[in-house]
Enzyme design. Sequence first.
Site, PDB file in Angstrom:
ATOM      1  N   VAL A 148     -30.005  25.901  16.681  1.00 35.98           N
ATOM      2  CA  VAL A 148     -28.846  26.178  15.831  1.00 35.98           C
ATOM      3  C   VAL A 148     -29.171  27.543  15.233  1.00 35.98           C
ATOM      4  CG1 VAL A 148     -27.474  25.430  13.858  1.00 35.98           C
ATOM      5  CG2 VAL A 148     -28.455  23.722  15.416  1.00 35.98           C
ATOM      6  N   PRO A 149     -28.612  28.612  15.819  1.00 34.97           N
ATOM      7  CA  PRO A 149     -29.149  29.971  15.700  1.00 34.97           C
ATOM      8  C   PRO A 149     -28.880  30.678  14.374  1.00 34.97           C
ATOM      9  CG  PRO A 149     -27.165  29.998  17.008  1.00 34.97           C
ATOM     10  CD  PRO A 149     -27.447  28.563  16.697  1.00 34.97           C
ATOM     11  N   CYS A 150     -29.531  30.241  13.300  1.00 32.41           N
ATOM     12  CA  CYS A 150     -29.338  30.886  12.007  1.00 32.41           C
ATOM     13  C   CYS A 150     -29.820  32.340  12.015  1.00 32.41           C
ATOM     14  CB  CYS A 150     -29.993  30.076  10.898  1.00 32.41           C
ATOM     15  SG  CYS A 150     -31.712  29.658  11.163  1.00 32.41           S
ATOM     16  N   HIS A 151     -30.628  32.715  13.001  1.00 28.86           N
ATOM     17  CA  HIS A 151     -31.039  34.118  13.101  1.00 28.86           C
ATOM     18  C   HIS A 151     -29.855  35.026  13.444  1.00 28.86           C
ATOM     19  CE1 HIS A 151     -31.444  32.487  17.198  1.00 28.86           C
ATOM     20  NE2 HIS A 151     -31.192  33.721  17.621  1.00 28.86           N
ATOM     21  N   ARG A 152     -28.742  34.461  13.898  1.00 29.96           N
ATOM     22  CA  ARG A 152     -27.553  35.242  14.253  1.00 29.96           C
ATOM     23  C   ARG A 152     -26.621  35.485  13.067  1.00 29.96           C
ATOM     24  NH1 ARG A 152     -26.483  31.668  19.573  1.00 29.96           N
ATOM     25  NH2 ARG A 152     -28.367  32.285  20.686  1.00 29.96           N
TER      26      ARG A 152
END
Length: 188
Positions: free
Chosen positions: A151-155
């Site tokens: 779940v790409p919170c880095h994006r």
Amino acid sequence: MDIEAGATDGGRAVPAEWTVMASDIGPLFLAATPRGLVRVEFHADTARRARMLARLAGQLGAEPVECATGLLAGAIRRFDRYFAGEPGPIDLPLDWSLTAGFNRRVLRELATGVPYGTVVGYGELARRVGQPGAAQAVGVAMGANPLPVVVPCHRVVESDGGLGGFGGGLETKRQLLALEGVLPAPLF
């Protein structure tokens, strides 16, 4: 496949398996239940691993065991391909039981609506879940994300183009965004 159930199954303990895998951003702690991947943690040194195991035991009602039946085999293979530069989502069964409410809505929108190689602002993500004034609450949801990378919170970035915060550290965020082609790779 996404699982919506709570952490315990009708009051019964939920079994979980865990492992630590090597990655380009350091050791990753992975845990899965029969429902799917339930936890990813950056920088999984011995002390952090011990804290994660104790926390998971409390959340799931059972002591996680180290890779007993292979629940994590698919996740490990997919993470290996991701870190080798294979584009696309890390499409795995997920157990969403460690998040709820607004945070879950935000994280589900992030997982389905912000593809590999793109970014979104905190305010835009708040707007997408029907809470246009909740950019700070989106930041809190990112910090509570039990499934980073998948779940790409880095994006999620600041509206002015800044990186914003990141639970795995800003250097890890830079590395993930560079891997996905959003930022240039470091020269050295």
